[in-house]
Design a protein around this motif. Structure first.
Motif, PDB file in Angstrom:
ATOM      1  N   GLN A  55       0.832  -1.195   0.000  1.00 14.36           N
ATOM      2  CA  GLN A  55       0.000   0.000   0.000  1.00 14.36           C
ATOM      3  C   GLN A  55       0.872   1.252   0.000  1.00 14.36           C
ATOM      4  N   ILE A  56       0.542   2.186  -0.863  1.00 19.29           N
ATOM      5  CA  ILE A  56       1.278   3.444  -0.949  1.00 19.29           C
ATOM      6  C   ILE A  56       0.385   4.551  -0.419  1.00 19.29           C
ATOM      7  N   GLY A  57       0.911   5.383   0.461  1.00 18.14           N
ATOM      8  CA  GLY A  57       0.150   6.489   1.012  1.00 18.14           C
ATOM      9  C   GLY A  57      -0.435   6.155   2.366  1.00 18.14           C
ATOM     10  N   THR A  58      -1.232   7.067   2.865  1.00 19.77           N
ATOM     11  CA  THR A  58      -1.884   6.927   4.153  1.00 19.77           C
ATOM     12  C   THR A  58      -3.376   6.796   3.927  1.00 19.77           C
ATOM     13  N   TYR A  59      -3.968   5.714   4.429  1.00 13.81           N
ATOM     14  CA  TYR A  59      -5.392   5.470   4.303  1.00 13.81           C
ATOM     15  C   TYR A  59      -6.089   5.931   5.571  1.00 13.81           C
ATOM     16  N   PHE A  60      -7.170   6.684   5.422  1.00 13.97           N
ATOM     17  CA  PHE A  60      -7.953   7.153   6.555  1.00 13.97           C
ATOM     18  C   PHE A  60      -9.227   6.332   6.636  1.00 13.97           C
ATOM     19  N   LEU A  61      -9.483   5.772   7.844  1.00 14.03           N
ATOM     20  CA  LEU A  61     -10.616   4.885   8.064  1.00 14.03           C
ATOM     21  C   LEU A  61     -11.560   5.476   9.100  1.00 14.03           C
ATOM     22  N   SER A  62     -12.840   5.255   8.894  1.00 15.62           N
ATOM     23  CA  SER A  62     -13.850   5.628   9.868  1.00 15.62           C
ATOM     24  C   SER A  62     -14.131   4.400  10.732  1.00 15.62           C
ATOM     25  N   THR A  63     -13.762   4.471  12.001  1.00 16.51           N
ATOM     26  CA  THR A  63     -13.925   3.344  12.907  1.00 16.51           C
ATOM     27  C   THR A  63     -14.894   3.722  14.019  1.00 16.51           C
ATOM     28  N   SER A  64     -15.173   2.764  14.876  1.00 17.29           N
ATOM     29  CA  SER A  64     -16.041   3.045  16.020  1.00 17.29           C
ATOM     30  C   SER A  64     -15.338   3.932  17.045  1.00 17.29           C
ATOM     31  N   ASN A  65     -14.014   4.033  16.964  1.00 17.73           N
ATOM     32  CA  ASN A  65     -13.234   4.868  17.884  1.00 17.73           C
ATOM     33  C   ASN A  65     -12.867   6.208  17.260  1.00 17.73           C
ATOM     34  N   THR A 113      -3.604   1.358  17.039  1.00 15.17           N
ATOM     35  CA  THR A 113      -4.850   1.054  17.732  1.00 15.17           C
ATOM     36  C   THR A 113      -6.023   0.826  16.784  1.00 15.17           C
ATOM     37  N   CYS A 114      -5.794   0.932  15.478  1.00 16.73           N
ATOM     38  CA  CYS A 114      -6.874   0.767  14.512  1.00 16.73           C
ATOM     39  C   CYS A 114      -7.225  -0.708  14.354  1.00 16.73           C
ATOM     40  N   VAL A 115      -8.508  -1.014  14.446  1.00 17.87           N
ATOM     41  CA  VAL A 115      -8.960  -2.408  14.335  1.00 17.87           C
ATOM     42  C   VAL A 115      -9.690  -2.655  13.035  1.00 17.87           C
ATOM     43  N   GLY A 116      -9.781  -1.667  12.159  1.00 19.47           N
ATOM     44  CA  GLY A 116     -10.469  -1.808  10.890  1.00 19.47           C
ATOM     45  C   GLY A 116     -11.692  -0.901  10.836  1.00 19.47           C
ATOM     46  N   GLY A 117     -12.250  -0.771   9.656  1.00 21.11           N
ATOM     47  CA  GLY A 117     -13.430   0.066   9.476  1.00 21.11           C
ATOM     48  C   GLY A 117     -13.608   0.417   8.016  1.00 21.11           C
ATOM     49  N   GLU A 118     -14.431   1.436   7.765  1.00 19.83           N
ATOM     50  CA  GLU A 118     -14.696   1.865   6.396  1.00 19.83           C
ATOM     51  C   GLU A 118     -13.551   2.760   5.912  1.00 19.83           C
ATOM     52  N   VAL A 119     -12.996   2.439   4.773  1.00 19.76           N
ATOM     53  CA  VAL A 119     -11.891   3.210   4.213  1.00 19.76           C
ATOM     54  C   VAL A 119     -12.475   4.427   3.517  1.00 19.76           C
ATOM     55  N   ILE A 120     -12.099   5.624   3.973  1.00 16.84           N
ATOM     56  CA  ILE A 120     -12.636   6.857   3.415  1.00 16.84           C
ATOM     57  C   ILE A 120     -11.811   7.316   2.224  1.00 16.84           C
ATOM     58  N   CYS A 121     -10.502   7.500   2.432  1.00 19.31           N
ATOM     59  CA  CYS A 121      -9.677   8.045   1.362  1.00 19.31           C
ATOM     60  C   CYS A 121      -8.227   7.623   1.545  1.00 19.31           C
TER      61      CYS A 121
END
Length: 127
Positions: free
Chosen positions: A97-107, A116-124
């Motif tokens: 993976q190239i770049g930084t992925y921002f995810l919408s998580t419950s936290n 601390t990221c456990v997964g979620g919807e990938v925004i951008c």
């Protein structure tokens, strides 16, 4: 919701390419938190909230530059209104993976670099 985020991402990308310094966009809580995450990782220099009245607010974004170069080279929206993309914790650590992925998580909004990221919807994806 994602449609307004897509408009914001396109606006930030176009202003970055045009070498603008200040950007004003309409306020929403999700967009503000996403921009605060951009600021935390150094893609944006400063984010502030401008309240004109109880019903009208805007977000002021100051873009970050490293000398002549933009800190935001490209923004790619991953999740779209017709197709949501969700990642589990295993998918965050893939090396190609190239770049930084921002995810919408419950936290809140996290990145793929966050331990601390456990997964979620990938925004951008920001490069």
């Amino acid at each position: 919701m994602i449609g307004s985020v897509a408009n914001m991402l396109a606006h930030v990308k176009n202003c970055s390419k045009a070498r603008k310094v200040l950007i004003y966009i309409p306020y929403s809580k999700f967009k503000f938190n996403l921009l605060l995450a951009f600021e935390r990782y150094g893609f944006v220099k400063r984010v502030s909230l401008l309240r004109y009245s109880t019903n009208r607010s805007e977000i002021l974004i100051e873009l970050a530059y490293n000398g002549y170069y933009n800190m935001i080279q490209d923004i790619v929206q991953v999740s779209k209104p017709g197709q949501r993309i969700y990642w589990k914790k295993k998918q965050l650590r893939v090396k190609h993976q190239i770049g930084t992925y921002f995810l919408s998580t419950s936290n809140g909004i996290k990145t793929n670099l966050d331990s601390t990221c456990v997964g979620g919807e990938v925004i951008c994806n920001l490069v």
